[in-house]
Design an enzyme around this catalytic site. Structure first.
Site, PDB file in Angstrom:
ATOM      1  N   LYS A 202     -39.620  14.685 -20.291  1.00 25.00           N
ATOM      2  CA  LYS A 202     -40.938  14.256 -19.834  1.00 25.00           C
ATOM      3  C   LYS A 202     -41.707  13.718 -21.032  1.00 25.00           C
ATOM      4  CE  LYS A 202     -45.146  15.835 -17.507  1.00 25.00           C
ATOM      5  NZ  LYS A 202     -45.837  16.976 -16.864  1.00 25.00           N
ATOM      6  N   LYS A 256     -39.076  11.500 -16.710  1.00 23.47           N
ATOM      7  CA  LYS A 256     -40.424  11.131 -16.268  1.00 23.47           C
ATOM      8  C   LYS A 256     -41.191  10.531 -17.437  1.00 23.47           C
ATOM      9  CE  LYS A 256     -44.570  13.168 -14.186  1.00 23.47           C
ATOM     10  NZ  LYS A 256     -45.278  14.411 -13.835  1.00 23.47           N
TER      11      LYS A 256
END
Length: 333
Positions: A202, A256
Site C-alpha cells: 500500500k 493499492k
C-alpha cells in the site's frame, strides 16, 4: 516465453482481428463479474443514501440500504462487498476504542448482511483511521505512529469483526508484524476459517483523497502517512512486504492504488503466484467518472478497459466502485 513469428506475409496479425468472433477466440484475458469486489460506505441512520461530492455516483448508505446493496450485488453475481465506515466525530478518540466495539457501525452492518444475504462474501477494513481523532491508521503519541501498540489494537478490532461474521479481513494499516499477530489471534479464537487479504503493498498515494472525504478522515488527519505507507518510487520493497505477509499467514495480497502500480501487480503475481488483488481507488474512480461525465471519454469503454488492465497485469480480482455498473454491462453482452 519467446514467441516464434513467421515473416510477413506468412504471418498477418490482422487475420485474427478480422471479425468479432475471431477476436473473441483470440482474446487472452477476460473480465468477469466474479473478478469484482464492491467497496461500500456505511453510515448511521435509516433510509440514508448520502452522495459523496468527490465521488459522483457513490453514496454513503445506512445499514438498511447497505443490506439492499448486498442483495443487489448477489443478484448481479458480484461475489463480495467490502465495508468502510463513515463514523461520527463523537466516536473518534485518541484511544480508538470504537474500533473494537462489537456494536460499532461495521460490525452491525456485517451481521445485518449475513442475516439477509448469507452467501455473499463480506470483507472488512482493519485500520484505526475511521476511529482515530487524529486520522491516522495507528496510535499517535507525540507525533509518532506507534507500531506494536497499534498491532495489539488491530487484533482486538479483527476479532470483533470475525465474531460479527466477516469472511475476509483487510488489514490496510501497514504496521509491521500485524499479519502474524492477526493470524495467531484468529486461530486461537476459533476463527481459522476467516481469510486475510493483506494490503501488503500500500503506497503513500495522493490518489486516496476522495476516499478520505468519503469516510470523514480528511479533516481529522494530522500530517501524512509517509512513515508507514510505501514510497511511490519503491518496487523491490513491495516484493519484500508481500513475502513477509505471506510468511505470516496472509491468504491473499493486495496492491493499492491500482493502475499507477500495475507493474507491482505483475511482479507480485510472477514472483509468488498467490491470489493477487488491486484496489482501483477513489482518485482513479473520480478521474474516470469526471472525464466521462464531461463527455471527454467513453466512460463505459474506459471502465472495462481499465479493469482488463488489472487482469492483464496478473490480478485475480479488483476492488472497484464501478462494480455494479460493470456487472450490468457484462450481463448485457
Amino acid at each position: 516465453m519467446r514467441p516464434t513469428v513467421a515473416p510477413f506475409p506468412t504471418a498477418r496479425f490482422r487475420r485474427l482481428r478480422r471479425t468479432a468472433a475471431l477476436r473473441d477466440l483470440a482474446q487472452e484475458h477476460r473480465l468477469s463479474t466474479a473478478d469484482l469486489i464492491w467497496p461500500v460506505f456505511v453510515r448511521e441512520g435509516e433510509g440514508v443514501e448520502e452522495p459523496i461530492a468527490s465521488m459522483p455516483g457513490v453514496v454513503r448508505r445506512s445499514i438498511d440500504n447497505v443490506v439492499r446493496a448486498a442483495h443487489e450485488a448477489a443478484e448481479l453475481g458480484i461475489p463480495a462487498i467490502c465495508l468502510f465506515p463513515y463514523t461520527d466525530a463523537s466516536v473518534k478518540t485518541n484511544d480508538c476504542a470504537e474500533a473494537w466495539n462489537p456494536e460499532n457501525l461495521t460490525n452491525r452492518a456485517v451481521r445485518a448482511i449475513k442475516a439477509e444475504v448469507p452467501g455473499l462474501v463480506v470483507m472488512t477494513d482493519i485500520a484505526l483511521d475511521p476511529y482515530n481523532a487524529q486520522g491516522h491508521d495507528g496510535f499517535v503519541v507525540d507525533g509518532e505512529i506507534l507500531n506494536d501498540e497499534t498491532v495489539e489494537a488491530l487484533v482486538r478490532m479483527a476479532l470483533a469483526q470475525a465474531e460479527a461474521g466477516a469472511d475476509i479481513l483487510g488489514p490496510s494499516d501497514m504496521m509491521d508484524g500485524r499479519i502474524g499477530a492477526l493470524r495467531a489471534a484468529l486461530e486461537a479464537a476459533g476463527h481459522s476459517h476467516v481469510a486475510i487479504m493483506s494490503y501488503a503493498a500500500k503506497y503513500a498515494s495522493a490518489f486516496y483523497g476522495p476516499f478520505r472525504d468519503a469516510v470523514g478522515a480528511a479533516g481529522a488527519l494530522r500530517g501524512d502517512k509517509l512513515t508507514y505507507q510505501m514510497h511511490p518510487g519503491n518496487s523491490n520493497e513491495a516484493l519484500r512486504l508481500v513475502e513477509r505477509d505471506l510468511s505470516e499467514g496472509a491468504d491473499m495480497v493486495m496492491v493499492k492504488p491500482g493502475m499507477p502500480y500495475l507493474d507491482i501487480c505483475r511482479r507480485v503475481k510472477d514472483a509468488f503466484g498467490v491470489p493477487t488483488y488491486a484496489y482501483q481507488v477513489s482518485g482513479e474512480y473520480a478521474m474516470i467518472r469526471g472525464a466521462a461525465d464531461n463527455g471527454w471519454i467513453d466512460g463505459e469503454k474506459v471502465v472495462v478497459e481499465s479493469l482488463l488492465a488489472f487482469r492483464r497485469a496478473g490480478c485475480d480480482g479488483v476492488l472497484t466502485y464501478f462494480a455494479p455498473q460493470v456487472a450490468r454491462l457484462l450481463r448485457a453482452r
